[in-house]
Design an enzyme around this catalytic site. Structure first.
Site, short mmCIF file in Angstrom:
data_model
loop_
_atom_site.label_atom_id
_atom_site.label_comp_id
_atom_site.label_asym_id
_atom_site.label_seq_id
_atom_site.Cartn_x
_atom_site.Cartn_y
_atom_site.Cartn_z
N LYS A 20 0.86 -1.19 0.00
CA LYS A 20 0.00 0.00 0.00
C LYS A 20 0.89 1.24 0.00
O LYS A 20 1.75 1.40 0.86
CB LYS A 20 -0.90 -0.01 1.23
CG LYS A 20 -1.72 1.26 1.43
CD LYS A 20 -2.46 1.24 2.78
CE LYS A 20 -3.07 2.60 3.09
NZ LYS A 20 -3.70 2.65 4.43
N LYS A 44 -9.36 13.36 8.54
CA LYS A 44 -8.79 13.01 9.83
C LYS A 44 -8.66 14.25 10.72
O LYS A 44 -8.61 15.38 10.21
CB LYS A 44 -7.41 12.39 9.65
CG LYS A 44 -7.38 11.05 8.93
CD LYS A 44 -5.94 10.60 8.74
CE LYS A 44 -5.87 9.28 7.98
NZ LYS A 44 -6.33 8.14 8.80
N ASP A 52 1.75 6.43 5.52
CA ASP A 52 0.75 5.49 5.01
C ASP A 52 1.23 4.78 3.74
O ASP A 52 0.49 3.97 3.18
CB ASP A 52 -0.57 6.21 4.75
CG ASP A 52 -1.78 5.34 5.02
OD1 ASP A 52 -1.64 4.33 5.73
OD2 ASP A 52 -2.87 5.66 4.52
N ASP A 60 -11.92 7.32 4.57
CA ASP A 60 -10.65 7.08 5.26
C ASP A 60 -10.33 5.59 5.37
O ASP A 60 -9.30 5.22 5.91
CB ASP A 60 -10.68 7.73 6.65
CG ASP A 60 -9.29 7.85 7.26
OD1 ASP A 60 -8.31 7.85 6.48
OD2 ASP A 60 -9.18 7.91 8.50
N ARG A 100 -7.85 -0.36 1.58
CA ARG A 100 -8.44 -1.60 1.06
C ARG A 100 -9.01 -1.42 -0.34
O ARG A 100 -9.07 -2.38 -1.11
CB ARG A 100 -9.49 -2.11 2.05
CG ARG A 100 -10.69 -1.22 2.23
CD ARG A 100 -11.45 -1.49 3.53
NE ARG A 100 -10.70 -1.01 4.68
CZ ARG A 100 -11.09 -1.18 5.94
NH1 ARG A 100 -12.22 -1.83 6.20
NH2 ARG A 100 -10.37 -0.71 6.94
#
Length: 503
Positions: A270, A282, A293, A352, A356
């Site tokens: 990812k 956020k 991330d 958010d 996935r």
């Protein structure tokens, strides 16, 4: 920093420094006893006077010890002899490196590999010493104008092994340790880069440079948004719609096995180079850490570098799924229904929960490689941090043997993972009234429902998911990327290549 191995008695060593261990209470290790005997009891006399107890982290630097050829002897406290475990061994090595650096030793002969670590051989001890040394010396100062340099940095470390028979395994341990450490450094450097520099295009440029550096075995292809649209990767594309930076998927192919029948192991990372949360934005506090991330992609990049450096006789494909999740006029929204590359539809309940959505299309894309196994690596859920903290990576899998392999590799490498279940009852939490599934399943078991979501796109191959949300970086004063799980995946691939360290 240069590493080597040799076999010899301490009295014959002519070096800037010899490093030996001392146990509680004031017990010399076997090599330290030899040095004490050579020096007519000089070292034991100091211990009797209370100069060193042998507690973990204690050090005592001795100069010009009688009858010893080396200039100095560094005594390192190792705690109780029978209680020395893997974690404490690494801490001893870390303390050694810091002390040698702080005291201006440019070279040293290290006898700490004589220490007994339960269930570990000399290969493991030498390799872990190399990896720990590199980790200890790591700093990220590329963007600083004033770079601090040690006065006389440590340049050479020689590890002593008990017999000449172990020289070969010691040399292999150094080779493996250096390659893994370089992979960890590469992953940390990528993770620590700010998001205004490290975007999807930057990840792609690094992937191309890797292919240039290892052109004999590595090919990199970069897939842009136009090609993604043609492939039907609508979920992946939706996540990046709010950003001005193009989403780019970098596919790094390493071929080490020339056999036509050899199927590749595929690693998917990812690569959200910044995750604002999108429309489901956020909180501002700590949002700077959302540059991390993309640590899954950074880890895959580091592992691919290790594989290429060691020329492992296997085929591995690494996919860096780069994009940026930002709010904007074109951003995807809560309530949107997306048709994925697999033709399954997803209702977006929270923008958010974007990782996935990126991964599901990539997991469908990699079917074309007919993989032996697929492992995705992602900073996926805060729920995994709640479940396992910042010390252990979450593991989920649809294939028990693959899960057991990864758990075993994590224990070998000291980069621990813990398996979480993928029960059908958790799948029910993903039900949607308007699509085949929702992209979140509520708060209970959030790490597991994320894994369940991904499992719906992995039915054609053996698959494992590593949730590194708690282990990919540290916060606070020691803020920075950890490079995990490069060590775990490196060990897994070394095992698959036949190098399991059991010499």
């Amino acid at each position: 920093m240069e590493f080597s191995v040799k076999s010899g008695s301490p009295e014959k060593q002519r070096s800037a420094c010899i490093v030996v261990g001392v146990f509680e209470p004031r017990r010399l290790s076997p090599i330290a006893e030899q040095l004490d005997k050579i020096s007519d009891g000089y070292i034991s006399a100091l211990l009797r006077r209370g100069e060193l107890e042998g507690k973990p982290g204690q050090t005592l630097l001795l100069h010009h010890v009688p009858n010893v050829l080396s200039e100095r002897i560094l005594l390192i406290g190792c705690g109780k002899e029978r209680e020395l475990d893997e974690r404490q061994y690494k801490q001893v090595i870390q303390k050694t490196i810091n002390t040698l650096n702080d005291t201006g030793s440019m070279e040293a002969v290290c006898f700490l590999t004589e220490l007994h670590v339960k269930g570990r051989n000399n290969y493991w001890k030498v390799r872990q010493a190399v990896e720990t040394a590199k980790e200890t010396l790591y700093s990220f100062d590329q963007l600083k104008t004033n770079k601090s340099e040690p006065r006389r940095p440590l340049r050479k470390m020689v590890f002593n092994v008990p017999t000449r028979r172990e020289l070969t395994s010691g040399e292999r341990a150094i080779q493996h340790g250096l390659a893994i450490a370089a992979g960890i450094k590469a992953a940390k450097d990528l993770g620590n880069m700010p998001p205004n520099i490290c975007n999807a295009a930057y990840l792609a440029s690094q992937a191309r440079q890797l292919a240039d550096s290892y052109s004999k075995n590595v090919i990199t292809r970069v897939i842009g948004e136009q090609q993604m649209r043609e492939l039907g990767m609508n979920a992946y594309l939706a996540v990046g719609h709010g950003s001005q930076n193009e989403s780019l998927m970098s596919v790094i192919e390493y071929k080490g096995n020339p056999s036509e029948d050899a199927r590749p192991i595929v690693l998917v990372g990812k690569g959200l180079t910044f995750d604002s949360g999108g429309i489901s934005i956020k909180p501002s506090e700590g949002m700077d850490e959302m540059k991390y991330d993309m640590c899954g992609a950074a880890a895959v990049y580091g592992v691919m570098r290790m594989v290429a450096e060691l020329k492992l006789p296997i085929n591995v494909i690494g996919v860096l799924a780069g994009c940026e999740n930002m709010p904007g006029g074109r951003a995807y929204r809560p309530g949107d229904v997306l048709t994925t590359m697999s033709d399954q539809t997803v209702e977006v309940l929270n923008t958010d929960a974007e990782g996935r959505l990126v991964l599901c299309d990539v997991l469908t894309y990699v079917e074309r490689f007919e993989p032996e196994a697929v492992i995705d690596v992602a900073t996926l859920t805060g729920a995994c941090v709640i479940a396992l903290g910042h010390h252990i990576t979450g593991l989920m899998s649809n294939h028990n043997p693959l899960a057991h392999e990864l758990i075993g590799a994590s224990e070998q490498a000291g980069d621990r993972a813990w398996r979480l279940p993928l029960g059908d009852e958790f799948q029910e939490q993903l039900e949607s009234n308007f699509a085949d599934m929702a992209n979140i399943g509520g708060r209970p078991g959030g790490a597991i429902t994320a894994g369940c979501f991904l499992s719906r796109f992995t039915r054609k191959y053996n698959w494992a998911h590593l949730d590194i949300a708690g282990t990919a970086w540290r916060s606070g004063k020691a803020k920075g990327a950890t490079g995990r799980p490069v060590a775990l995946l490196s060990q897994f691939l070394l095992n698959r290549a036949g190098f399991n360290g059991e010499e």
